[in-house]
Design an enzyme around this catalytic site. Structure first.
Site, PDB file in Angstrom:
ATOM      1  N   ASP A   1      24.396   3.833  14.004  1.00 33.85           N
ATOM      2  CA  ASP A   1      23.975   4.377  15.291  1.00 33.85           C
ATOM      3  C   ASP A   1      24.145   5.891  15.259  1.00 33.85           C
ATOM      4  O   ASP A   1      25.249   6.414  15.426  1.00 33.85           O
ATOM      5  CB  ASP A   1      24.807   3.770  16.424  1.00 33.85           C
ATOM      6  CG  ASP A   1      24.350   4.224  17.806  1.00 33.85           C
ATOM      7  OD1 ASP A   1      23.445   5.095  17.868  1.00 33.85           O
ATOM      8  OD2 ASP A   1      24.895   3.734  18.808  1.00 33.85           O
TER       9      ASP A   1
ATOM     10  N   CYS B   1      -4.355   7.917  28.920  1.00 35.25           N
ATOM     11  CA  CYS B   1      -4.918   9.227  28.546  1.00 35.25           C
ATOM     12  C   CYS B   1      -5.085  10.086  29.786  1.00 35.25           C
ATOM     13  O   CYS B   1      -5.922   9.779  30.637  1.00 35.25           O
ATOM     14  CB  CYS B   1      -6.277   9.045  27.873  1.00 35.25           C
ATOM     15  SG  CYS B   1      -6.224   8.002  26.398  1.00 35.25           S
TER      16      CYS B   1
ATOM     17  N   CYS C   1     -11.960   0.527  25.187  1.00 38.31           N
ATOM     18  CA  CYS C   1     -10.983   1.611  25.138  1.00 38.31           C
ATOM     19  C   CYS C   1     -11.386   2.560  24.017  1.00 38.31           C
ATOM     20  O   CYS C   1     -11.291   2.198  22.840  1.00 38.31           O
ATOM     21  CB  CYS C   1      -9.569   1.072  24.911  1.00 38.31           C
ATOM     22  SG  CYS C   1      -8.326   2.377  24.754  1.00 38.31           S
TER      23      CYS C   1
ATOM     24  N   GLN D   1       3.725   5.192  12.899  1.00 38.15           N
ATOM     25  CA  GLN D   1       2.936   6.110  13.713  1.00 38.15           C
ATOM     26  C   GLN D   1       1.590   5.471  14.039  1.00 38.15           C
ATOM     27  O   GLN D   1       1.002   4.787  13.202  1.00 38.15           O
ATOM     28  CB  GLN D   1       2.734   7.433  12.979  1.00 38.15           C
ATOM     29  CG  GLN D   1       4.010   8.232  12.779  1.00 38.15           C
ATOM     30  CD  GLN D   1       4.570   8.811  14.078  1.00 38.15           C
ATOM     31  OE1 GLN D   1       3.956   8.722  15.140  1.00 38.15           O
ATOM     32  NE2 GLN D   1       5.753   9.397  13.987  1.00 38.15           N
TER      33      GLN D   1
ATOM     34  N   ASP E   1      14.003  12.920  12.433  1.00 41.72           N
ATOM     35  CA  ASP E   1      12.803  12.395  13.102  1.00 41.72           C
ATOM     36  C   ASP E   1      13.251  11.443  14.211  1.00 41.72           C
ATOM     37  O   ASP E   1      13.002  10.237  14.154  1.00 41.72           O
ATOM     38  CB  ASP E   1      11.906  11.682  12.088  1.00 41.72           C
ATOM     39  CG  ASP E   1      10.611  11.174  12.715  1.00 41.72           C
ATOM     40  OD1 ASP E   1      10.253  11.647  13.805  1.00 41.72           O
ATOM     41  OD2 ASP E   1       9.966  10.288  12.120  1.00 41.72           O
TER      42      ASP E   1
ATOM     43  N   PHE F   1      17.123   8.864  11.110  1.00 36.33           N
ATOM     44  CA  PHE F   1      16.137   8.112  11.883  1.00 36.33           C
ATOM     45  C   PHE F   1      14.961   7.797  10.948  1.00 36.33           C
ATOM     46  O   PHE F   1      13.801   8.040  11.266  1.00 36.33           O
ATOM     47  CB  PHE F   1      15.660   8.902  13.106  1.00 36.33           C
ATOM     48  CG  PHE F   1      16.778   9.434  13.976  1.00 36.33           C
ATOM     49  CD1 PHE F   1      17.352   8.646  14.962  1.00 36.33           C
ATOM     50  CD2 PHE F   1      17.251  10.722  13.799  1.00 36.33           C
ATOM     51  CE1 PHE F   1      18.378   9.137  15.766  1.00 36.33           C
ATOM     52  CE2 PHE F   1      18.270  11.231  14.585  1.00 36.33           C
ATOM     53  CZ  PHE F   1      18.840  10.435  15.563  1.00 36.33           C
TER      54      PHE F   1
ATOM     55  N   CYS G   1       9.181  14.287  19.055  1.00 37.26           N
ATOM     56  CA  CYS G   1       8.172  13.728  19.950  1.00 37.26           C
ATOM     57  C   CYS G   1       8.469  14.081  21.402  1.00 37.26           C
ATOM     58  O   CYS G   1       7.907  13.490  22.321  1.00 37.26           O
ATOM     59  CB  CYS G   1       8.067  12.209  19.778  1.00 37.26           C
ATOM     60  SG  CYS G   1       9.608  11.326  20.015  1.00 37.26           S
TER      61      CYS G   1
ATOM     62  N   ASN H   1       9.094   6.353   5.930  1.00 34.38           N
ATOM     63  CA  ASN H   1       7.880   7.160   6.009  1.00 34.38           C
ATOM     64  C   ASN H   1       8.036   8.529   5.343  1.00 34.38           C
ATOM     65  O   ASN H   1       7.109   9.022   4.697  1.00 34.38           O
ATOM     66  CB  ASN H   1       7.483   7.329   7.479  1.00 34.38           C
ATOM     67  CG  ASN H   1       6.127   7.961   7.672  1.00 34.38           C
ATOM     68  OD1 ASN H   1       5.150   7.544   7.075  1.00 34.38           O
ATOM     69  ND2 ASN H   1       6.063   8.993   8.514  1.00 34.38           N
TER      70      ASN H   1
END
Length: 440
Positions: A349, A78, A156, A271, A370, A300, A397, A305
Site C-alpha cells: 500500500d 464528454c 457513442c 489505459q 504513476d 503504482f 491524471c 506498462n
C-alpha cells in the site's frame, strides 16, 4: 433578459466549464468557452461562487464547434465536444500551468509539446451502466452529468465503430434479460489487438436460455465484424471468465518501440487509449534516460506498462503496486517478454509509505510515479537522503495533486525540469500530464 444574466467568459475550469466574474462573484458556466459572451441561467448559488448553464451564445469563440454526439447535453462522458480538438489541448495545458502555480507555487523550466492522437473512436475500454425503470424498460449507456441516471445511447463516437454500432442490438439482448428478471449490473468492452471482449456482469448465474441467446449474439458479431469477439461472464462475487467462444485470441496491447506485448484481462487497469499510451511510455522513458544496469523504481506499476519497457532498456526494475493480482500479472508479463530476470514486483500500500518504507527499498537511481487521482503524496513526503533518486518522472491524471506533490519534490531539492499534457481523454476535461524532476 437582465444584465446579470450576461457574462464575459475568460477561462475554463478543470471540469470544462467556462469561468466568468459577475458583480465580483465567480460563475462557472456549463457549455461556455473562453473569450465568449453568453447568456446564462443559474443552477446553483453558493456563498463563494455560482454554477450556471449556457442559454445562448452572444459572441462565440473562434474555437467553438458543433458537438458531434447527440447526447452531449446530457451524457457525463464528454464535456468539451463544443471546443475544437486543438483548443482542448491548449485549455488542458493552461489548466496544468494554473494548478502548478496556484497550488504548488512551482513551474517547470520547460513546457513539453503536448501529446495527442485521434479525437474520436479512441476509447478501447469502457464500462456502460444498465438501469431498468418501473415499466421494465432497460437503458444502456454512460451516466448523465451530476446524477446516476443512465443516458440511453444508441451510439457513442468516442468508442470504435464496431462497438458503437452494436449498442442497439446489445440493448435488445439485455432487455430480454430484464424481462426474465435477470439483473445485469453493467457491461464492459475491452479491445485488444486481435479480439474485442464483451464482459457481462450479472447479479446471478444466467439461465440456460440467456446463455444460448448470448452464444447466438456472439455468433452474429463474429459473422459481421473483421475483428473477433468473445463474451465473458461475471456473476455473484466471482471473477470474470471467458464464456463464448471458449477459444479466442488473448486480450493484449503492444508497445512496438520496445518490442513488448502486454496481455490483460477484464478487471486489470489499462489505459483506455492505446495509441496515446504508447506515446506516453515513450516520452516517460526518454525523460528517465535509463542507462544499462541502473536500479529503477516503478511505483503504482499496474501490470508493468512502464516496468517492462524499462527492463528492456537494461534497467533493473522494482515494480510496486497495491493490488496483488496486478503484480502477479506484471510478473507474468515480464517473463512473457523475456525480462523476468531484470524485474521484481512487490505488493504494498503505497499510500502508507513512510521513511522506513523508503529505506527498506534501498537506493534507486531513478523512479517513475504513476499514481491514481489522489496522487503520490505519501511517497514524495517520505523520500529522504540517502534514498533520493537522482531523477523522478511523474505521470499524473490529476493536475491539482500533481501540483501539490511537485512542490514537495522541489522543497526536497529537486529541479522541476519539464512538464506537459497528454490528451489521453479527448473530448473530456480530464487532464493527463507528465513531469520530470532532477536532483540538484
Amino acid at each position: 433578459m437582465k444584465s446579470e444574466n450576461i457574462a464575459e467568459v475568460f477561462s475554463l475550469d478543470y471540469e470544462g466549464r467556462g469561468v466568468a466574474r459577475v458583480n465580483g462573484k465567480t460563475v462557472f458556466i456549463k457549455g461556455a468557452l473562453p473569450s465568449e459572451q453568453v447568456i446564462y441561467r443559474l443552477t446553483r448559488s453558493k456563498k463563494q461562487f455560482d454554477e450556471a448553464e449556457t442559454v445562448a451564445v452572444i459572441k462565440a469563440s473562434a474555437e467553438r464547434v458543433e458537438p458531434k454526439c447527440c447526447y452531449f447535453d446530457t451524457c457525463g462522458g464528454c464535456v468539451l465536444q463544443h471546443a475544437s480538438p486543438s483548443s482542448q489541448i491548449a485549455f488542458k495545458q493552461r489548466i496544468l500551468e494554473e494548478q502548478l502555480l496556484r497550488i504548488g507555487k512551482v513551474l517547470p523550466q520547460q513546457l513539453l509539446s503536448p501529446i495527442y492522437g485521434m479525437p474520436w473512436a479512441y476509447r478501447h475500454r469502457a464500462r456502460l451502466s444498465v438501469s431498468v425503470n418501473r415499466e421494465g424498460r432497460l437503458k444502456l449507456g454512460f451516466q448523465s452529468r451530476k446524477t446516476h441516471d443512465v443516458v440511453n445511447a444508441v451510439n457513442c463516437p468516442v468508442l470504435p465503430k464496431h462497438v458503437s454500432n452494436m449498442l442497439p442490438e446489445l440493448r435488445n439482448l439485455l432487455q430480454n434479460c430484464a424481462d426474465r428478471k435477470e439483473r445485469v449490473r453493467y457491461i464492459e468492452f475491452l479491445i485488444g489487438e486481435q479480439v474485442t471482449v464483451l464482459n457481462v456482469c450479472i447479479e446471478n448465474e444466467p439461465s440456460e436460455s440467456t446463455k444460448q441467446r448470448l452464444r447466438k449474439f456472439s455468433d452474429g458479431l463474429n459473422k459481421t465484424n473483421v475483428q473477433e469477439w468473445q463474451i465473458w461472464l461475471q456473476y455473484g462475487e466471482g471473477k470474470a471468465f471467458p464464456f463464448y467462444p471458449e477459444q479466442a485470441p488473448q486480450l493484449a496491447y503492444s508497445l512496438p518501440e520496445f518490442g513488448v506485448q502486454m496481455p490483460f484481462r477484464p478487471g486489470d487497469f489499462t489505459q483506455i487509449n492505446p495509441h496515446l499510451n504508447a506515446l506516453m511510455v515513450s516520452r516517460a522513458l526518454r525523460l528517465l534516460d535509463i542507462k544499462m544496469g541502473e536500479r529503477v523504481a516503478d511505483l503504482f506499476c499496474g501490470l508493468g506498462n512502464f516496468s517492462i519497457p524499462m527492463a528492456k532498456q537494461g534497467a533493473d526494475v522494482v515494480g510496486i503496486e497495491g493490488a496483488d493480482f496486478l503484480t502477479q500479472r506484471a510478473s507474468e508479463n515480464a517473463r512473457l517478454n523475456n525480462c523476468g530476470s531484470k524485474t521484481s514486483f512487490q505488493t504494498a500500500d503505497l499510500f502508507e509509505t513512510d521513511a522506513a518504507t523508503v529505506a527498506s527499498w534501498g537506493v534507486f537511481d531513478k523512479m517513475l510515479l504513476d499514481p491514481p487521482r489522489s496522487g503520490a503524496y505519501a511517497v514524495v513526503q517520505a523520500l529522504h537522503e540517502p534514498y533520493l533518486p537522482k531523477r523522478i518522472v511523474y505521470v499524473s491524471c490529476n493536475p491539482s495533486t500533481f501540483a501539490r506533490d511537485a512542490a514537495v519534490l522541489v522543497d526536497k531539492g529537486y529541479c522541476f525540469k519539464a512538464a506537459g499534457v497528454m490528451n489521453m481523454f479527448a473530448q473530456t476535461a480530464h487532464v493527463e500530464s507528465i513531469g520530470c524532476f532532477e536532483l540538484h
